[in-house]
Design an enzyme around this catalytic site. Sequence first.
Site, PDB file in Angstrom:
ATOM      1  N   ASP A 323      24.734  46.546  47.445  1.00 38.55           N
ATOM      2  CA  ASP A 323      24.538  45.382  46.593  1.00 38.55           C
ATOM      3  C   ASP A 323      23.838  45.804  45.289  1.00 38.55           C
ATOM      4  OD1 ASP A 323      24.461  42.363  46.371  1.00 38.55           O
ATOM      5  OD2 ASP A 323      22.319  42.786  46.242  1.00 38.55           O
ATOM      6  N   GLU A 359      28.812  47.722  44.402  1.00 33.47           N
ATOM      7  CA  GLU A 359      28.937  46.554  43.540  1.00 33.47           C
ATOM      8  C   GLU A 359      28.409  47.017  42.183  1.00 33.47           C
ATOM      9  OE1 GLU A 359      27.754  41.840  43.517  1.00 33.47           O
ATOM     10  OE2 GLU A 359      26.205  43.280  44.084  1.00 33.47           O
TER      11      GLU A 359
END
Length: 666
Positions: A323, A359
């Site tokens: 993330d 990401e």
Amino acid sequence: MSQLGATVTSEGIRFAVWSSSARHLWVSIFNDSGTREVERLELKPEGEDVYALFVSSLASGTRYGFRADGDYAPERGLWFDPEKLLTDPYAVEIDRRYQYHWRLAARRNEGADTAPLMPKAVARALPEPVLVKPSLFQPGGLIYELNVRSFTKLHSDIPEAQRGTVAALAHPAVIEHLKRLGVSAVELMPITASIDERHLPPLGLHNAWGYNPVTFMALDPGLAPGGLAELRDTVAALREAGIGTILDLVFNHTGESDRLGPTLSLRGLDAQAYYRHLPDGLLANDTGTGNTVACDHPVVRQMVLDTLRHFVRHAGVDGFRFDLAPVLGRVEGAFDPDAPLLRAIAGDPMLADRVLIAEPWDVGPGGYQLGNFRPPFIEWNDRYRDDIRRFWRGDPGVVGALATRLAGSSDIFGRQGQPASRSVNFIAAHDGMTLADLVAYENKHNEANGEENRDGHDDNLSWNNGVEGETDDAEIARARFDDQCALLATLFASRGTIMLTAGDEFGRTQKGNSNAYAQDNAITWLDWAGRDRALEQYTAALSAMRRAFPALSDTHFLTGKPAGASAIPDVEWLTETGAPLGEADWNDPGRHRLVMMLGNSGGGRLAVLVNGDRRQCVFTLPIRDGYEWRPAIETQAIDLARPLPDRTVSFMIERRAGKASSRKES
């Protein structure tokens, strides 16, 4: 550096923690229920800023926490307060979930001891390492993103007590569904222990996504009540079915938030080292959550690597999704694709063949880094998401972007001379509108989040077929169904790795909520009983077709030239008349049709016919001697002599014709 955390042996437990700024560190031992502190023992310095103590007679299952003392000067990043019980950064288990309370954020000398409010770490003798097998997932496969709790909370085939847990993913009904969809790997949204943001409890809301961790190894007791063994057994069951497991991990920030946030672990042990600070002493906020983990610090780097190895060694997972991954590559605040942590992950022997998904953006300066990670990292591709949405929304001048995204986004991932795409193609994810809501809501509807619809992205590139939210009109329902089919077909026709979010295959809706992180309720729980089985069947057929024609999942960039010994180009871009697309066609802002003709697909060519127009159209495909065109998907009854429906994607496969085959134009 010596081993950190609680190491259980037959003689007792060794406790060890790192801090470069504390003057005193203790381990607090609690009774079996975790309600009473029975002993507080001071740790001894061992060198390299490690403090440790071996306590004989303690056994696996002991509940404990750390305490630290030193200067208290938040303006300088020093938060020492021995009244704050701190979770071990290397804890592998906690005895209950975190619950936010204002006293956890009280300043020194302004609040009581926080031990009654804190979960206790549980010292465990780790099981024997699993036999680490090669990762099941290979680039080009289908990733299935899911939230563990919402995925099975309403699944009637699963025992009620097991619903919403990691163990539920191993249920035969779940595995059957995943196999029917042809899933290569499930990507589990965070299952490590997290805490609610402080504004949620007064609103009666709960963080349902888990992107607010406290430490990095301990699993959430609500999601995995069986602990590490539950995860290990589920991974093994999925692997037996040919399905890999990818963990979505958050190393970019923690739930200790900004200067008004709670002191739970890293902040109380050494905030100066664990978090990145600005020159004025304030916490850097490259994450939008109040703090940024200092991933360029050697101790943090080691902790991240130890976490990844822990989940491979003891659970056998196939990979990780990171993330806000640019944080992992920030060195003194700036992103560096060759940052020590990124190089260490890619070069680690235990992680070398795991799938690594970035990401590629955060909200800090220079935080948008799509295409800039090094192999073997593959990357979420939001340019793919946006361009596909724009095309099917009907925006002008998007046909060239559509072709580029279908072909693997060489404009992004071919910059460094790489021969293959590293794109993870997706149209909808956990963050944003669902696939069904994209075609039913022009605007977001996040009122349930308690922020007067101010949260979440304002422009989701969505559209509304008919009356917003209306579901009773048959014509509107059909138009929305067709648009979902077109979006799904585009995804499965795209070269490289693809990702589908759980429930989008059968029309899940969040009623227009584009930021449902705080909705642990029917807004996010998948409605298995009311699912659109026709859409689900179509998705399964698309996946079967994709698996049958390797040209779709191949990650190498298309060249337009023959591949290998074949005389057939690997791709041809055609108009609906079968003629090559010329410069004028590519630049025509009103063009919403094209044919992608892929070579070497099972001995013939595969034609992907895209009609994004709101008018029907007859498509003509070129004929080769001895071949004929047939529908590639059994659920599509295509007659090329008749107009193809508007706003649709169709697939035709070229096969050798029988003796009585016709040479007529098709």
